[in-house]
Design a protein around this motif. Sequence first.
Motif, mmCIF file in Angstrom:
data_model
loop_
_atom_site.group_PDB
_atom_site.id
_atom_site.type_symbol
_atom_site.label_atom_id
_atom_site.label_comp_id
_atom_site.label_asym_id
_atom_site.label_seq_id
_atom_site.Cartn_x
_atom_site.Cartn_y
_atom_site.Cartn_z
ATOM 1 N N HIS A 177 0.832 -1.213 0.000
ATOM 2 C CA HIS A 177 0.000 0.000 0.000
ATOM 3 C C HIS A 177 0.867 1.263 0.000
ATOM 4 C CE1 HIS A 177 -4.195 -1.335 0.424
ATOM 5 N NE2 HIS A 177 -3.715 -2.380 1.084
ATOM 6 N N VAL A 180 2.471 1.838 -3.458
ATOM 7 C CA VAL A 180 1.515 2.368 -4.435
ATOM 8 C C VAL A 180 1.185 3.829 -4.133
ATOM 9 C CG1 VAL A 180 -0.844 2.142 -5.309
ATOM 10 C CG2 VAL A 180 0.550 0.097 -4.947
ATOM 11 N N ILE A 200 -6.528 0.021 -3.480
ATOM 12 C CA ILE A 200 -5.240 -0.102 -4.166
ATOM 13 C C ILE A 200 -5.446 -0.388 -5.652
ATOM 14 C CG2 ILE A 200 -5.003 -2.584 -3.682
ATOM 15 C CD1 ILE A 200 -2.025 -2.090 -3.276
ATOM 16 N N THR A 203 -6.563 2.902 -7.295
ATOM 17 C CA THR A 203 -5.435 3.833 -7.374
ATOM 18 C C THR A 203 -4.512 3.472 -8.525
ATOM 19 O OG1 THR A 203 -5.524 4.197 -4.974
ATOM 20 C CG2 THR A 203 -3.495 4.804 -6.103
ATOM 21 N N LEU A 204 -4.207 2.190 -8.673
ATOM 22 C CA LEU A 204 -3.362 1.749 -9.788
ATOM 23 C C LEU A 204 -4.032 2.023 -11.132
ATOM 24 C CD1 LEU A 204 -1.968 -1.642 -8.412
ATOM 25 C CD2 LEU A 204 -0.680 0.462 -8.830
#
Length: 653
Positions: A177, A180, A200, A203-204
């Motif tokens: 986390h 990232v 996550i 976000t990616l």
Amino acid sequence: MLDHIKQYFTCDAKRAKNAALSLLPVIGWIKMYRIKEWLLSDIVSGISTGLVAVLQGLAYCLLASLPPWYGLFSAFFPVVIYFFLGTSRHISVGPFPVLCLMIGSVVTRLVPDEGPPANITGFEGLTRDEQRVLVASSVTFLAGIMQLAMGVMQVGFVVMYLSDTLVSGFTTAAAIHILVSQLKFVLGLEVRGISGPLAIIYTLEIIFEKITSTNVCDVVISLVIMVVVFIVKELNDRFKSKLPVPIPIEVIMTVIACGVSYAFDFKTRYGIDVVGHIPKGYESPMAPNLHIFQETTVEAFPMAIVGFAVAFSVAKVYSVKHDYTIDGNQELIAFGVSNIFGASFKSFAASTALSRSAVQESTGGKTQIAGLLSAIIVMIVTLAIGFLLEPLPKSVLGAVVIVNLKGMLMQFREIPYLWRRDKPDCVPVFASILLGLDLGLAAGLGVELISVVLRTQFVFKSLMDWVFLCISSSIYRNVQLCRNQREVRKCTNSILSLQKGFLNMSCGPIKESEDESNMEELDLPTDFKDLPSRIDWNAELPANIVVPRVDTHSLILDFAAVSFLDISALKGLKTLLKELIRVEVEVYIVACDPYILEKLHNCCFFDDEVQPSMFFLTLHDAMLYILEKHPLESTEKKPDYDRFTFLIVPLLR
């Protein structure tokens, strides 16, 4: 009852002194402080740790989604309080990346980057940053209350329910986390903060959508910082015995980056996001928001547990190495008060960072005076020279955070091993990655407890029925076992002395002294060069090694009641077997389930010391083998079992 109540509330000089020493451990070690021998080491350690604390405070604050200078507050206020209340003399208190990330998830949930904030009483008239600071300080205050309450109620034992695999899996997921979350600074992208399950993944997704807008200058700066810092850190580890102090490469690279960014005006010419204005001085204290308490209770509890568990684990390592004791309940009180006091001055939750504590200890720090001096360095930066850090690119801070994740990311190599050997142990990793750290920790702990219950409820005996059958020369009958307290205590003390680290090469020796005045010495030598792999009880032990003599020559572990072994149990069992073998105690295991034996083989449990030949089908077979190997002096054909004592000690897991 009245007499008990009267005695409980009776106060005399002795009870007052004990209470003061318990609540203020600083009194215990400050009176024996050796100024000539320790002060210089503490000064060097304090300055080195303070420089690292400044940089990590700014860097880790980005994880909490707060303006960077608030990290300096978290590197100052909790340290001062811990100086008086803490029992560890070597950990460096301050921001911890996992806690910062947990705070950041709460902050972005209540005050998102895009859209209106949550409907919280007290947000009126505040800017977005002020609202986020209020959320962070309030949840820190609440976590501090929980830690203080647990300390007062003497429930420091709660960390026992967090297994090694659970903590390892949780920190590994947290490292993912954190990695990232720092990509947006390393790549120079604007990515809104996302919290909750699958955050996550989302976000990616946003990062890959905006990857074409990457700032090349940020990427180059980050790569240079990461490569240089990584190489120098490896050199520090390799040549730590030859270096007087580790090279503070993070601080050096930060100063260089600040100078280059200021000279070439990176912000204007290349559009790089920098730290920006850092206000001088400290802000006025602020009361927590009760409405935020209601919204963040679920998140505050795991913060309190994780912050304490990590700090206590690190403190325990250094306490064993330097031979002093720490009190888990007092540590809870210390961190609780530290977080409550710090939150009042707008700092966020504190624990200890592994790298920063390593700097404080490896540079010669003897006591928390080094920690206090590091806080003074942070205060000087906050009050006087903070403006010098204003041109610092945030990509530098992101690169520093990523490099410091090496230890946690290296734990990822254990996941394939855990998946092949014990799949439930992998749940904390995947749950924390996908669901978030708070829900992942709860899911991991729940699966761990359910796994234990399911595996034990299908057998008639509990794991607590493991027994030691310690066979030693004696004249007492089996029925006299419960009355023979002296022999039980002697065997137990011998085993405990082994478990306390007598032959653990990563820990210092435990020296029992009759002089109570020497029990709190900080600088007892830890010399292992003369320590043999096996102990010959007829020879003299190396200097400073004192351990109760073990008269037992054979020990049988009855595995009839063992239904399963997880990875933590395997490691603990193998360590115990090696320690016993090295003091010339022969160990035999009987009635082992074929499933357990197969798992031992699959997990590479056996080696040159721990061999399969120690396993016997029944207790009777093992007894016959021992009697043949250690024949009795009696010429009678029938063994005289009166000359043996069977000591039964439960093995708690």
